[in-house]
Design a protein around this motif. Sequence first.
Motif, PDB file in Angstrom:
ATOM      1  N   ASN A  58       0.813  -1.218   0.000  1.00  0.00           N
ATOM      2  CA  ASN A  58       0.000   0.000   0.000  1.00  0.00           C
ATOM      3  C   ASN A  58       0.848   1.270   0.000  1.00  0.00           C
ATOM      4  OD1 ASN A  58      -2.435  -1.380  -0.037  1.00  0.00           O
ATOM      5  ND2 ASN A  58      -2.484  -1.589   2.193  1.00  0.00           N
ATOM      6  N   LEU A  59       2.154   1.129   0.272  1.00  0.00           N
ATOM      7  CA  LEU A  59       3.033   2.304   0.267  1.00  0.00           C
ATOM      8  C   LEU A  59       3.644   2.563  -1.116  1.00  0.00           C
ATOM      9  CD1 LEU A  59       4.883   1.907   3.684  1.00  0.00           C
ATOM     10  CD2 LEU A  59       3.041   3.501   3.097  1.00  0.00           C
ATOM     11  N   ILE A  60       3.341   1.697  -2.104  1.00  0.00           N
ATOM     12  CA  ILE A  60       3.871   1.931  -3.452  1.00  0.00           C
ATOM     13  C   ILE A  60       3.255   3.221  -4.008  1.00  0.00           C
ATOM     14  CG2 ILE A  60       4.001   1.014  -5.795  1.00  0.00           C
ATOM     15  CD1 ILE A  60       3.873  -1.784  -4.619  1.00  0.00           C
ATOM     16  N   ALA A  61       4.096   4.117  -4.412  1.00  0.00           N
ATOM     17  CA  ALA A  61       3.611   5.413  -4.901  1.00  0.00           C
ATOM     18  C   ALA A  61       3.128   5.281  -6.352  1.00  0.00           C
ATOM     19  CB  ALA A  61       4.717   6.458  -4.813  1.00  0.00           C
ATOM     20  N   SER A  62       1.899   5.723  -6.613  1.00  0.00           N
ATOM     21  CA  SER A  62       1.298   5.762  -7.957  1.00  0.00           C
ATOM     22  C   SER A  62       1.493   4.452  -8.713  1.00  0.00           C
ATOM     23  CB  SER A  62       1.895   6.926  -8.764  1.00  0.00           C
ATOM     24  OG  SER A  62       1.658   8.148  -8.124  1.00  0.00           O
ATOM     25  N   PRO A  63       0.975   3.320  -8.174  1.00  0.00           N
ATOM     26  CA  PRO A  63       1.153   2.034  -8.864  1.00  0.00           C
ATOM     27  C   PRO A  63       0.423   2.044 -10.213  1.00  0.00           C
ATOM     28  CG  PRO A  63      -0.476   1.837  -7.137  1.00  0.00           C
ATOM     29  CD  PRO A  63       0.118   3.194  -6.980  1.00  0.00           C
ATOM     30  N   ALA A  64       1.092   1.532 -11.209  1.00  0.00           N
ATOM     31  CA  ALA A  64       0.498   1.495 -12.545  1.00  0.00           C
ATOM     32  C   ALA A  64      -0.654   0.503 -12.600  1.00  0.00           C
ATOM     33  CB  ALA A  64       1.564   1.108 -13.579  1.00  0.00           C
ATOM     34  N   THR A  65      -1.605   0.770 -13.471  1.00  0.00           N
ATOM     35  CA  THR A  65      -2.704  -0.174 -13.677  1.00  0.00           C
ATOM     36  C   THR A  65      -2.130  -1.500 -14.202  1.00  0.00           C
ATOM     37  OG1 THR A  65      -4.224   1.619 -14.169  1.00  0.00           O
ATOM     38  CG2 THR A  65      -4.851  -0.577 -14.912  1.00  0.00           C
ATOM     39  N   GLY A  66      -2.467  -2.597 -13.515  1.00  0.00           N
ATOM     40  CA  GLY A  66      -1.944  -3.912 -13.901  1.00  0.00           C
ATOM     41  C   GLY A  66      -0.678  -4.287 -13.153  1.00  0.00           C
ATOM     42  N   LEU A  67      -0.135  -3.416 -12.259  1.00  0.00           N
ATOM     43  CA  LEU A  67       1.079  -3.736 -11.515  1.00  0.00           C
ATOM     44  C   LEU A  67       0.841  -4.983 -10.668  1.00  0.00           C
ATOM     45  CD1 LEU A  67       3.965  -2.715 -10.873  1.00  0.00           C
ATOM     46  CD2 LEU A  67       2.973  -1.627  -8.842  1.00  0.00           C
ATOM     47  N   LEU A  68       1.789  -5.938 -10.663  1.00  0.00           N
ATOM     48  CA  LEU A  68       1.630  -7.239 -10.017  1.00  0.00           C
ATOM     49  C   LEU A  68       2.686  -7.402  -8.922  1.00  0.00           C
ATOM     50  CD1 LEU A  68       0.179 -10.045 -10.083  1.00  0.00           C
ATOM     51  CD2 LEU A  68       1.995 -10.803 -11.614  1.00  0.00           C
ATOM     52  N   VAL A  69       2.242  -7.813  -7.704  1.00  0.00           N
ATOM     53  CA  VAL A  69       3.143  -8.132  -6.601  1.00  0.00           C
ATOM     54  C   VAL A  69       2.617  -9.392  -5.920  1.00  0.00           C
ATOM     55  CG1 VAL A  69       3.756  -5.724  -6.183  1.00  0.00           C
ATOM     56  CG2 VAL A  69       1.854  -6.750  -4.915  1.00  0.00           C
ATOM     57  N   TYR A  70       3.471  -9.970  -5.047  1.00  0.00           N
ATOM     58  CA  TYR A  70       3.039 -11.121  -4.241  1.00  0.00           C
ATOM     59  C   TYR A  70       2.997 -10.688  -2.783  1.00  0.00           C
ATOM     60  CZ  TYR A  70       2.605 -15.755  -2.236  1.00  0.00           C
ATOM     61  OH  TYR A  70       2.149 -16.851  -1.545  1.00  0.00           O
ATOM     62  N   GLN A  71       1.806 -10.780  -2.150  1.00  0.00           N
ATOM     63  CA  GLN A  71       1.629 -10.385  -0.744  1.00  0.00           C
ATOM     64  C   GLN A  71       1.928 -11.577   0.152  1.00  0.00           C
ATOM     65  OE1 GLN A  71      -1.910  -8.075   0.323  1.00  0.00           O
ATOM     66  NE2 GLN A  71      -2.145  -9.372   2.115  1.00  0.00           N
ATOM     67  N   THR A  72       2.770 -11.349   1.213  1.00  0.00           N
ATOM     68  CA  THR A  72       3.223 -12.453   2.072  1.00  0.00           C
ATOM     69  C   THR A  72       2.420 -12.597   3.345  1.00  0.00           C
ATOM     70  OG1 THR A  72       4.839 -10.980   3.122  1.00  0.00           O
ATOM     71  CG2 THR A  72       5.575 -12.271   1.214  1.00  0.00           C
TER      72      THR A  72
END
Length: 328
Positions: A58-72
């Motif tokens: 949630n701290l990622i600044a201005s995440p692009a539409t479609g940005l992919l991460v893995y939540q632990t």
Amino acid sequence: MKAKFLPLLFIFPISFYANAQNVGINTDASAADNSAMLDVKSTDKGMLIPRMTAAQRNLIASPATGLLVYQTDGTSGFYFNQGTPTVKNWILLGAKGDTGVAGPQGPQGVAGPTGATGASGLQGAIGPAGPQGPQGTGFSNGTAAGQIYLTGSTPFAPQTPVTLSGNATVSSSGVLSITSLPAISGANLTSLNASNVSSGTVATARLGSGTASASTYLRGDGTWATPSGGGGGGLLAVTPVTANGTTLTNTSQVVFIKGNYGVTLPSAPSTGLVIYIFTDNVNSTVNPNGKKFRQNNNDYDTSNFTNFGKTNQLGLTLIYDGTVWLCF
């Protein structure tokens, strides 16, 4: 105080192919597929995308539409931003979709015909009458109101009513009243419910063994004891470590490692647990017991903490925040 963790670097042979349109990464030097901007090929390895907690995501600044991460943490898995850089909307891949609108109710079916009434069963035969019991002797009349009946010996027939003696009386509605209690020996009080004592005091002898005083307290097991630790209340216990194999308890404490030994932290520490560790030996180690250490905004693996007992350091302070050990 700073502790250094040196990661191991492994270098694997790979082929990297790139042209003006796409990029290929593989071990067989093959060109990237024309339909892919990035073509990664392997038969024994996967591809890792950034892994982070929900708070970090949630701290990622201005995440692009479609940005992919893995939540632990929380509901772990792959999340992508379905919203825009300014209006974020993180969605778990593979999550259940919204429930569709319920369809209209169908018409009620036609009621079926009523079935025929079954035949009545035969009436059973009447059994023979039992023998008549013996005639009772009846109750004797008393001599006053508010008396009670007591039974005699076998056949326990009621006797002539009697009046209660002593300090107890019974009203015509059956209410028992006791005006005052006679003297009772403390040895006969085996069970006393404190909620039913509205006045008076209970003898100290009934509160367990020992002597009540300003320097003692009554324990939960009914015995009297003197507070430990000199009455300091809140002082930390000191745990000396003089051999390997010591696992610390889940209590805040001061640990002194007296030599080239290792100590193991609690396996299930409480949030907020504080442990101070001191040592005179640079080869002393601390085993996190499956947890991670965190220092200088970095989470380190579950390896032992070493080389913290140098002459220019005062010790090691560990605070468990519910997930990792914070190091100071």
